[in-house]
Write a protein that holds these residues in place. Structure first.
Motif, mmCIF file in Angstrom:
data_model
loop_
_atom_site.group_PDB
_atom_site.id
_atom_site.type_symbol
_atom_site.label_atom_id
_atom_site.label_comp_id
_atom_site.label_asym_id
_atom_site.label_seq_id
_atom_site.Cartn_x
_atom_site.Cartn_y
_atom_site.Cartn_z
ATOM 1 N N GLU A 4 -24.945 -51.461 -17.551
ATOM 2 C CA GLU A 4 -24.066 -52.421 -16.897
ATOM 3 C C GLU A 4 -24.923 -53.558 -16.372
ATOM 4 O O GLU A 4 -25.739 -53.389 -15.472
ATOM 5 N N ILE A 5 -24.747 -54.729 -16.933
ATOM 6 C CA ILE A 5 -25.597 -55.857 -16.579
ATOM 7 C C ILE A 5 -24.990 -56.574 -15.389
ATOM 8 O O ILE A 5 -23.949 -57.196 -15.483
ATOM 9 N N LYS A 6 -25.650 -56.505 -14.249
ATOM 10 C CA LYS A 6 -25.121 -57.096 -13.022
ATOM 11 C C LYS A 6 -25.875 -58.355 -12.620
ATOM 12 O O LYS A 6 -25.348 -59.203 -11.925
ATOM 13 N N GLY A 7 -27.120 -58.457 -12.976
ATOM 14 C CA GLY A 7 -27.901 -59.591 -12.530
ATOM 15 C C GLY A 7 -28.904 -59.995 -13.571
ATOM 16 O O GLY A 7 -28.655 -59.930 -14.763
ATOM 17 N N LEU A 8 -30.052 -60.388 -13.114
ATOM 18 C CA LEU A 8 -31.091 -60.872 -14.003
ATOM 19 C C LEU A 8 -32.363 -60.080 -13.789
ATOM 20 O O LEU A 8 -32.475 -59.278 -12.884
ATOM 21 N N ASN A 9 -33.326 -60.357 -14.642
ATOM 22 C CA ASN A 9 -34.575 -59.641 -14.527
ATOM 23 C C ASN A 9 -35.664 -60.488 -13.896
ATOM 24 O O ASN A 9 -35.398 -61.306 -13.052
ATOM 25 N N GLU A 10 -36.890 -60.305 -14.352
ATOM 26 C CA GLU A 10 -37.978 -60.794 -13.533
ATOM 27 C C GLU A 10 -38.513 -62.173 -13.887
ATOM 28 O O GLU A 10 -38.369 -62.667 -14.986
ATOM 29 N N GLU A 11 -39.096 -62.768 -12.894
ATOM 30 C CA GLU A 11 -39.930 -63.948 -13.045
ATOM 31 C C GLU A 11 -41.312 -63.479 -12.616
ATOM 32 O O GLU A 11 -41.524 -63.136 -11.457
ATOM 33 N N CYS A 12 -42.250 -63.414 -13.536
ATOM 34 C CA CYS A 12 -43.534 -62.768 -13.277
ATOM 35 C C CYS A 12 -44.690 -63.662 -13.675
ATOM 36 O O CYS A 12 -44.510 -64.725 -14.257
ATOM 37 N N PRO A 390 -26.394 -79.284 -9.591
ATOM 38 C CA PRO A 390 -25.844 -78.043 -9.023
ATOM 39 C C PRO A 390 -26.054 -76.857 -9.961
ATOM 40 O O PRO A 390 -25.778 -76.941 -11.161
ATOM 41 N N LEU A 391 -26.529 -75.739 -9.409
ATOM 42 C CA LEU A 391 -26.748 -74.513 -10.171
ATOM 43 C C LEU A 391 -25.428 -73.757 -10.288
ATOM 44 O O LEU A 391 -24.961 -73.150 -9.333
ATOM 45 N N LYS A 392 -24.840 -73.805 -11.471
ATOM 46 C CA LYS A 392 -23.533 -73.186 -11.666
ATOM 47 C C LYS A 392 -23.558 -71.966 -12.561
ATOM 48 O O LYS A 392 -22.613 -71.180 -12.573
ATOM 49 N N TYR A 393 -24.608 -71.808 -13.340
ATOM 50 C CA TYR A 393 -24.639 -70.770 -14.366
ATOM 51 C C TYR A 393 -25.874 -69.887 -14.190
ATOM 52 O O TYR A 393 -26.950 -70.370 -13.849
ATOM 53 N N PRO A 394 -25.739 -68.593 -14.443
ATOM 54 C CA PRO A 394 -26.902 -67.699 -14.344
ATOM 55 C C PRO A 394 -27.886 -67.945 -15.472
ATOM 56 O O PRO A 394 -27.558 -68.516 -16.506
ATOM 57 N N CYS A 395 -29.113 -67.526 -15.237
ATOM 58 C CA CYS A 395 -30.154 -67.576 -16.265
ATOM 59 C C CYS A 395 -30.278 -66.193 -16.889
ATOM 60 O O CYS A 395 -30.285 -65.195 -16.178
ATOM 61 N N PHE A 396 -30.403 -66.148 -18.206
ATOM 62 C CA PHE A 396 -30.541 -64.872 -18.907
ATOM 63 C C PHE A 396 -31.922 -64.718 -19.543
ATOM 64 O O PHE A 396 -32.133 -63.826 -20.351
ATOM 65 N N TYR A 397 -32.845 -65.587 -19.164
ATOM 66 C CA TYR A 397 -34.149 -65.610 -19.828
ATOM 67 C C TYR A 397 -35.314 -65.278 -18.894
ATOM 68 O O TYR A 397 -36.458 -65.445 -19.267
ATOM 69 N N GLY A 398 -35.004 -64.837 -17.653
ATOM 70 C CA GLY A 398 -36.085 -64.331 -16.831
ATOM 71 C C GLY A 398 -36.321 -65.008 -15.508
ATOM 72 O O GLY A 398 -37.434 -65.000 -15.006
ATOM 73 N N ILE A 399 -35.274 -65.601 -14.913
ATOM 74 C CA ILE A 399 -35.400 -66.202 -13.583
ATOM 75 C C ILE A 399 -34.352 -65.608 -12.669
ATOM 76 O O ILE A 399 -33.230 -65.333 -13.093
ATOM 77 N N ASP A 400 -34.707 -65.467 -11.406
ATOM 78 C CA ASP A 400 -33.831 -64.850 -10.431
ATOM 79 C C ASP A 400 -32.762 -65.830 -9.953
ATOM 80 O O ASP A 400 -32.754 -66.264 -8.814
ATOM 81 N N ILE A 401 -31.866 -66.204 -10.833
ATOM 82 C CA ILE A 401 -30.632 -66.874 -10.448
ATOM 83 C C ILE A 401 -29.536 -65.863 -10.723
ATOM 84 O O ILE A 401 -29.267 -65.531 -11.863
#
Length: 480
Positions: A4-12, A390-401
């Motif tokens: 279940e994908i609820k958020g995003l992953n890491e920025e490392c 304005p930040l309206k959309y989530p990132c799916f490529y590795g940033i905590d938005i």
């Protein structure tokens, strides 16, 4: 990463070195300069004289993970990779701290990753059905299982085939006794650079600031869809795919990268300063002074002040020993972090109309607190100016938005945001202004930038995320 994908992953942050007698120490110092990219854990793996790989990793900041001298001293050998982690999916335990070390019958392999795979859930399900056993819930581990599943004895060939199966944002370092490999996704979402020390040792790391810290000379940016092989014969570059399109994350320029870093030829400080200048052109306000939110907004604030002719004042002080609120894993910790990290300079702001420059509004927690802080310090008015759209959309490529529900601009209009934050006015940099200010020397769409967080125009399919994606309430277009 759960089904279940609820958020995003890491920025490392990742750092690797090949053939340096002080490899572990060099990696430590390199990771220290990348600490802004992850604060939950850190680890280093080195190649021992017998060809075996040895690791040490721990939770917290780099200094916490390596709190005893012997922890670093035991990591002998001339080749190493290291990682500083921030994760928002999966657990935050030691098992998810990288680099991951795998002991196979043929050889040891270590793996470090910055980014997020958009088809990791599907691949993991498929791999588990084939008998793979995962030790962690991180999407990073998927690559190693893919490598082991490939046919053929040549490690590099299996690695290249595996890289073609994964989708999303990734910058990988892979270490064996024979070579250090570096790979970047076909869109180049995450930054990755190659450098060289005066002693001939090669360095691969997330940002050029790490090269500067360890005294390495910049050689080149790793290009989208490229695999770098570094061994005792030197370094070699080759594509693992020809289906590439540069889409470097615009948030690297806005927020994440250090001001002294340069990504694809563009210095971060100068790009942020241009953002501030453009913001002043687009949104002049009735103010006496300009105040930047330390530290990542100071460059934009200086640009706004230069363009508007207003004095750039030190109206906010940051406690340099507090963590960054954007990359804290829970809302409670974020709010506590804001209270700990900032203080107003009353003598500067009292009785003044303040043009407050910040780089972004994510959840609104920090903005609300800072505006209130300045007004309690006697500011006559506070005009909040944001040096990004304005930040309206989530990132799916590795940033905590986080998901759309947690993004303030996805749920409220700009006047509503202004009222909730308590500012006298609220202004954002236009998308066109952002792209022009960063000024990447690229002919790709959006001048080689990923700006999906602002307009929902994702440069790749969303794969596992497509079914759960929810449009912002304030969306003005339908995502393609």
């Amino acid at each position: 990463m759960s089904a279940e994908i609820k958020g995003l992953n890491e920025e490392c942050g990742i750092f690797g070195v090949w053939q340096d007698e002080h490899a572990a120490e060099r990696t430590y110092f390199g990771l220290h300069s990348l600490q802004h990219r992850g604060q939950e854990g850190a680890g280093i793996v080195t190649v021992q004289a017998n060809g075996r790989l040895l690791e040490h990793k721990g939770l917290g900041l780099l200094a916490d993970a390596f709190s005893k001298p012997e922890q670093l001293a035991q990591l002998t050998g001339p080749c190493a990779i290291g990682h500083v982690r921030y994760g928002t999916a999966g657990t935050h335990g030691i098992e998810n701290i990288q680099p991951f070390l795998f002991h196979f019958a043929q050889e040891d392999v270590a793996l470090a990753h910055n980014g997020n795979l958009t088809n990791a859930v599907s691949l993991r399900t498929e791999l588990e059905q084939d008998g793979a056993i995962f030790r962690t819930d991180s999407d990073t581990e998927v690559l190693m299982h893919l490598i082991q599943r490939q046919k053929g004895a040549d490690f590099k060939a299996r690695l290249k085939a595996s890289l073609r199966e994964i989708k999303g944002g990734f910058a990988y370092l892979v270490l064996t006794k024979n070579a250090l490999y570096a790979a970047l996704d076909p869109n180049g979402f995450r930054p990755l650079v190659v450098g060289r020390l005066d002693n001939g040792a090669y360095i691969v790391c997330s940002e050029t600031c790490a090269l500067d810290t360890v005294g390495a000379h910049f050689i080149r940016d790793v290009q989208p869809g490229e695999l770098i092989t570094i061994d005792d014969s030197g370094y070699h570059c080759e594509p693992f795919t020809t289906e590439t399109q540069l889409s470097i994350c615009s948030m690297e320029y806005i927020y994440f990268a250090r001001p002294d870093s340069t990504i694809y030829g563009v210095n971060i400080h100068q790009a942020r300063q241009r953002m501030g200048r453009r913001l002043a052109q687009e949104s002049p306000v009735d103010a006496d002074i300009v105040v930047g939110v330390p530290n990542s907004s100071l460059s934009a604030a200086s640009g706004y002040a230069l363009e508007s002719g207003l004095p750039d004042e030190l109206g906010l002080i940051k406690n340099q020993y507090s963590a960054r609120t954007f990359i804290q894993p829970t809302q409670e910790l974020r709010e506590q972090g804001v209270r700990m990290k900032l203080a107003a300079v009353k003598a500067v702001v009292a009785g003044k109309k303040v043009a407050l420059v910040d780089d972004s509004i994510v959840r609104g927690t920090t903005s609300n607190y800072i505006v209130r802080l300045l007004k309690e310090a006697g500011a006559k008015s506070v005009h909040l100016l944001i040096s990004s759209p304005p930040l309206k959309y989530p990132c799916f490529y590795g940033i905590d938005i986080e998901n759309t529900q947690e993004l303030m601009a996805a749920n409220y209009t700009i006047p509503e945001m202004c009222a909730k934050i308590g500012a006298d006015s609220l202004h954002f940099l236009s998308l066109e202004g952002l792209i022009d200010a960063i000024d990447l020397p690229s002919h790709e769409p959006n001048r080689g930038l990923c700006v999906a967080y602002f307009n929902g125009d994702y440069p790749t399919p969303l794969y596992d995320y497509a079914a759960t994606f929810k449009q912002p309430k304030t969306a003005t277009k339908v995502m393609q």
